[in-house]
Design a protein around this motif. Structure first.
Motif, PDB file in Angstrom:
ATOM      1  N   ALA A 100      -1.385 -10.402  11.471  1.00 11.40           N
ATOM      2  CA  ALA A 100      -2.527 -11.107  12.060  1.00 11.40           C
ATOM      3  C   ALA A 100      -3.798 -10.265  11.960  1.00 11.40           C
ATOM      4  CB  ALA A 100      -2.222 -11.438  13.518  1.00 11.40           C
ATOM      5  N   MET A 101      -3.668  -8.958  12.168  1.00  9.30           N
ATOM      6  CA  MET A 101      -4.838  -8.077  12.072  1.00  9.30           C
ATOM      7  C   MET A 101      -5.353  -7.977  10.634  1.00  9.30           C
ATOM      8  SD  MET A 101      -5.548  -7.215  15.166  1.00  9.30           S
ATOM      9  CE  MET A 101      -4.989  -8.891  15.571  1.00  9.30           C
ATOM     10  N   LYS A 102      -4.461  -8.099   9.661  1.00 13.42           N
ATOM     11  CA  LYS A 102      -4.902  -8.113   8.263  1.00 13.42           C
ATOM     12  C   LYS A 102      -5.682  -9.386   7.957  1.00 13.42           C
ATOM     13  CE  LYS A 102      -1.383  -5.064   6.277  1.00 13.42           C
ATOM     14  NZ  LYS A 102      -0.275  -4.908   5.314  1.00 13.42           N
ATOM     15  N   PHE A 103      -5.236 -10.522   8.489  1.00 16.07           N
ATOM     16  CA  PHE A 103      -6.002 -11.758   8.327  1.00 16.07           C
ATOM     17  C   PHE A 103      -7.352 -11.645   9.017  1.00 16.07           C
ATOM     18  CE2 PHE A 103      -2.011 -13.936   7.142  1.00 16.07           C
ATOM     19  CZ  PHE A 103      -2.488 -14.685   6.071  1.00 16.07           C
ATOM     20  N   LEU A 104      -7.379 -10.965  10.162  1.00 13.37           N
ATOM     21  CA  LEU A 104      -8.638 -10.728  10.863  1.00 13.37           C
ATOM     22  C   LEU A 104      -9.620  -9.977   9.964  1.00 13.37           C
ATOM     23  CD1 LEU A 104      -9.026  -9.384  14.468  1.00 13.37           C
ATOM     24  CD2 LEU A 104     -10.114  -8.150  12.608  1.00 13.37           C
ATOM     25  N   GLU A 105      -9.133  -8.942   9.275  1.00  8.14           N
ATOM     26  CA  GLU A 105      -9.998  -8.167   8.381  1.00  8.14           C
ATOM     27  C   GLU A 105     -10.498  -9.013   7.212  1.00  8.14           C
ATOM     28  OE1 GLU A 105     -11.215  -4.940   8.465  1.00  8.14           O
ATOM     29  OE2 GLU A 105     -10.545  -4.984  10.539  1.00  8.14           O
TER      30      GLU A 105
END
Length: 494
Positions: A100-105
């Motif tokens: 999810a944090m990679k999608f955020l980036e």
């Protein structure tokens, strides 16, 4: 008919409000502690896996968004940027896990790639004479917003003991206000390539009767070396345009083409303009410095909080990330403002680039080796001040002989090259498949990188001095030449 220039205040004010609130993000100076704290519970290794996604997304999205910005006439991309900011902070608040944090980036990469729309929009809705003033207003709004956000964060964390989660809530509210403001921006009627209306032929304004004013003639003379890029591009487009060349006719003609052919025409025009612009050696040198230094700057700023967290963890002691970010941004802006009033010759500017690039390399090296949070804070402030000051000099040097219409193209290309270099640097230094250095090893690599940049500009400076020395005749040669001329005249008279 009412001129565009008389309506400059409304769109400028709206854009400044949008830029201000979009940059009031108090949680940003404490992003790494938030990710590694109890809210997200990520490790340093996982954070190092997350941040490169921003770099990859930025470099992939920059060129398509640049084309979409021109085709859609700026405003939709500004609205998209605001929406992406909202998605980013909603995910920061409620999404969990590494993926999810990679999608955020990825969404944050969309935000930064869309900045080209924010800084280009105002040129399409105000008169040419207002360009310098409105540019200052818009950039000042984003700077003040960032500074206010950073100071607010430090005050809330240090004195009110507000949690990092609630800092993200405040950031979400602010970016939502920025997004709402962007919806009310007036829709431009022109853009650089797809929608040209009543102006901006060959890089300067033309009166409706076809003549130029004295100021516009001076503008034309000062921009001739690089404006011929637009001459070539426009002559290339004559195959697709009725004669005489008319901006509104051009817009109608290109918009009547099939989408694929329309894009091909614009791509060819972009390529021709690109080649002509970078045929200038001074512009090429300054663009090289821009790309190389911006690459190192992005990489350092991207990972500085990881370094701070390793030296002094947020959970175990009081940290001052917010005030340091605010001070570095504000002092950097002051330095950039002051340097704008200092007249620097081309030779001395290259010497300054060499010296300050060495200072940057030493600052990054000290941050890495001393492991003292206060030294690290001071070196980071020095680092950002020098970068903002020198990027201002580089911007001026590049823009000095460049028409305003080509700013977005040249600056966009320089940023794209910087991102490609940053991608390579990330793959080599950060990714686990290659060196996989820890944070101290990474900053040692960045200090070496800036040292190499300084060495390159030492070579450029020596080359430029030798070249100018060879081009300029020696004083005694000039004197003897004058004496010979006088003797010839005397003999003819006698």
């Amino acid at each position: 008919m009412e001129s565009v220039g008389s309506n400059w205040l409304y769109p400028t004010a709206l854009l400044c409000v949008c830029g201000f609130f979009s940059n009031v993000r108090p949680s940003e100076p404490f992003l790494t502690p938030y990710l590694m704290g109890p809210d997200k519970n990520l490790t340093e290794q996982q954070v190092n896996e997350i941040f490169p996604v921003w770099t990859y997304s930025y470099v992939v999205l920059l060129f398509p968004i640049f084309l979409a910005t021109d085709y859609l006439r700026y405003k939709p991309i500004i609205v998209l940027q605001g929406a992406a900011l909202i998605v980013t902070w909603l995910m920061l608040l409620y999404a969990q896990g590494l993926l999810a944090m990679k999608f955020l980036e990825f969404f944050y990469g969309m935000v930064t790639a869309s900045e080209v729309a924010y800084y280009s929009y105002i040129y399409s809705v105000v008169d040419f004479n207002m360009y310098q003033k409105v540019t200052g207003y818009c950039r000042c709004a984003t700077l003040v917003g960032y500074t206010v956000g950073s100071i607010t964060a430090q005050i809330l964390v240090s004195f009110a003991e507000v949690s990092l989660f609630h800092l993200n809530v405040i950031s979400l509210v602010c970016v939502a206000i920025g997004f709402t403001t962007s919806v009310f921006l007036p829709m431009p009627q022109k853009s650089m390539f797809f929608h040209r209306v009543k102006a901006d032929y060959n890089g300067f304004k033309i009166k409706h009767d076809g003549s130029m004013s004295e100021e516009e003639e001076l503008e034309s003379a000062s921009t001739t070396p690089l404006n011929c890029g637009l001459d070539n591009a426009n002559s290339m487009l004559n195959d697709h345009l009725p004669e005489p060349m008319d901006s509104s006719s051009y817009t109608n003609e290109i918009m009547n083409k099939k989408p694929f052919k329309r894009i091909c025409i614009v791509l060819v025009m972009l390529w021709k303009t690109f080649l002509q612009c970078y045929s200038s050696w001074p512009l090429l040198c300054w663009s090289a410095w821009w790309a190389l230094s911006t690459c190192g700057y992005f990489q350092t700023v991207n990972y500085i909080q990881v370094l701070w967290e390793r030296i002094r963890p947020f959970q175990s002691s009081q940290i001052y990330n917010g005030i340091v970010e605010a001070a570095s941004a504000l002092l950097g802006a002051v330095a950039a403002f002051v340097v704008g009033y200092v007249k620097i010759s081309s030779i001395w500017s290259e010497v300054a680039l060499l010296v300050f690039s060495l200072v940057v390399a030493v600052s990054v090296f000290l941050m890495d080796t001393l492991h003292n949070i206060w030294v690290c804070y001071v070196c980071y402030i020095v680092f950002r001040i020098i970068y903002m000051m020198l990027i201002t000099v580089a911007t001026f040097k590049i823009a000095a002989n460049l028409s305003v219409e080509l700013y977005a193209l040249v600056f966009g290309v320089n940023t794209f090259v910087a991102l490609v270099l940053q991608t390579l640097l990330t793959l080599i230094v950060v990714e686990s498949s290659l060196l996989n250095l820890d944070i101290f090893g990474q900053f040692l690599a960045y200090s070496v990188y800036f040292g190499v940049v300084a060495l390159l500009f030492l070579i450029f400076g020596v080359y430029n001095i030798v070249k100018k020395y060879r081009e300029n005749p020696r004083p005694h040669e000039n004197v003897s030449g004058c004496l010979n001329c006088r003797n010839e005249v005397t003999s003819k008279i006698s």
